[in-house]
Design an enzyme around this catalytic site. Sequence first.
Site, short mmCIF file in Angstrom:
data_model
loop_
_atom_site.label_atom_id
_atom_site.label_comp_id
_atom_site.label_asym_id
_atom_site.label_seq_id
_atom_site.Cartn_x
_atom_site.Cartn_y
_atom_site.Cartn_z
N GLN A 303 0.83 -1.21 0.00
CA GLN A 303 0.00 0.00 0.00
C GLN A 303 0.87 1.26 0.00
O GLN A 303 1.65 1.48 0.94
CB GLN A 303 -0.93 0.03 1.21
CG GLN A 303 -1.92 -1.11 1.26
CD GLN A 303 -1.47 -2.20 2.20
OE1 GLN A 303 -0.30 -2.56 2.24
NE2 GLN A 303 -2.41 -2.71 2.98
N ASP A 347 -5.72 -3.00 -6.70
CA ASP A 347 -6.70 -2.07 -6.10
C ASP A 347 -6.29 -0.62 -6.34
O ASP A 347 -6.38 0.22 -5.44
CB ASP A 347 -6.82 -2.32 -4.59
CG ASP A 347 -7.14 -3.76 -4.24
OD1 ASP A 347 -7.69 -4.47 -5.09
OD2 ASP A 347 -6.84 -4.17 -3.10
N ARG A 415 -12.65 -5.77 -7.43
CA ARG A 415 -13.03 -6.68 -6.37
C ARG A 415 -13.59 -5.83 -5.22
O ARG A 415 -13.23 -4.65 -5.08
CB ARG A 415 -11.86 -7.54 -5.90
CG ARG A 415 -10.68 -6.78 -5.30
CD ARG A 415 -9.64 -7.73 -4.74
NE ARG A 415 -8.52 -7.02 -4.13
CZ ARG A 415 -7.70 -7.56 -3.24
NH1 ARG A 415 -7.88 -8.82 -2.84
NH2 ARG A 415 -6.70 -6.86 -2.73
#
Length: 515
Positions: A303, A347, A415
């Site tokens: 991240q 993501d 997702r």
Amino acid sequence: MCGMTRFSGTCVRTLAQRLGSSMIQLDKVGVTTTSLDVLEDRLMYVMAHLRNEIRGVNGVVDSLQWAAYDDCIGLYQDSIELLTLARSLLHAPIQSKNSKDLMTWMTTTCSNHDTCMDGFKEANEPKTSKTAQLLSDLTQTISNHIVLSSLLVNTTAHDRRSEPTLTRSYPKWLSKEKQELLDVSIIGDMPVYITVSQDGIGTNLTVKTIAEAIQLAPNKSSDPIIIYVKTGRYQEPNLIVRKGKTNLWFIGDGKGKTIITGNISCRLNKTTTFKTSSFGAIGNGFVARGITFENTAGPENHQAVALLVKSDKSVLHDCEMKGYQDTLYTHSNRQFYRDCDIYGTVDFIFGNAQVVFQNCSIYALKPMLHQNNTITAQKRSCPSSISGISIHESRVLAASDLEPFKYNYSTYLGRPWRPLSTVVYMSSYIGDHVHPQGWIPWNETSTLDLVYYGEFMNYGPGADTNCRVQSPGIHPNMTSDEAIRFTVDQFIDGSSWIAPTNVPFELGLGNLTQH
């Protein structure tokens, strides 16, 4: 009304406690106002607890845990301010415009709470702790209040004929030479307020860092404050347009020329995802044009946010966001992106905003071994909230580093970060690097039953929906009536606040001719 909520027992109990023994016959406004009072009380109580914890009452010393507590305090303070705005609407006739404001603010309150919960999860807060229990109880109160608010207002999308696409224009005072230099979208006769130049050379108020420009900009401005950021690579810690800094417009010299960069990641810096961004926009009315936002921490550090946007009614035009996992954090509120390029792997467009991407290019990069690419991870979790990601008239492409290896890795349209995740792709080109199934669950134990994942009149080799994953939440062939809910007009009510920026936009579905 409580019977319509997810946690009806908590709803009845908390409202009864607030009302005491009085036998008042409440109407919908009375119930919703009482619920708002309950939520505000709970937020204040939780904030007091968190402040005690972070001051060391129970020994908060770990840097990651401290970051989680610090995030929560700021986010809950924002939520309390939103509740104050909401209360003023509850005492006025609820109309289409302010009902959209009300539901946006309530959805943001849910986003703030989710971010707080995520921070504690990243910090490995014990589920049995008092903090964890308080946050769990707060989840129920927030969820219930959003449902009660939605019952009060009519959130049905209104009919409005599509208006023509607005095109870029320039103020009369700006010379042709300056237009070519800045290619700036501004209104009226507003001059550049501050110039940011690393060599200190400028024709007006000039500073060397973006942080200085943000500090010098006036607080709570109702007019645009134009900050021209000249060509250069700007790496400055904690670059955040905070809540009090409203209507700041950052104009760069173009993608790849004006670059705002950083390399903070959760893994390397032991902090929350919320604190990793190279640039954060929180103050409302944020506008950016001609700027690259990047995070260079790399795929191995997971991240690492390039740009975080929490600003309501924010517009990004002709910008570039570059990273790997979690590149663009569309945290909350109403956002619009036009002619932007977004790069990433896992993501890389995520969050809980009401956001529309229009005429954008979305590039999947080559991920690490054994990784899948997932373009979106939308976070809608509260029933009756109104967040989602709408990708309209855009392009979903393989980046140059992925192109030779695109059949060795699977790239998915999205997702669900939360069970009610909402994402649509409309009238967009989808490349052949996208897996025929289209969508995947969050993990092995989750499903796609409650999501809303829609596709409408897309084209290209990856747009074939015949092999899409089968689930009640997958809508591979949306109707025009379903798709129109996710347009600039109806999804983010954008005509009134995008138009003054002179950024072009398509109000409705546009040309419905199949490509």
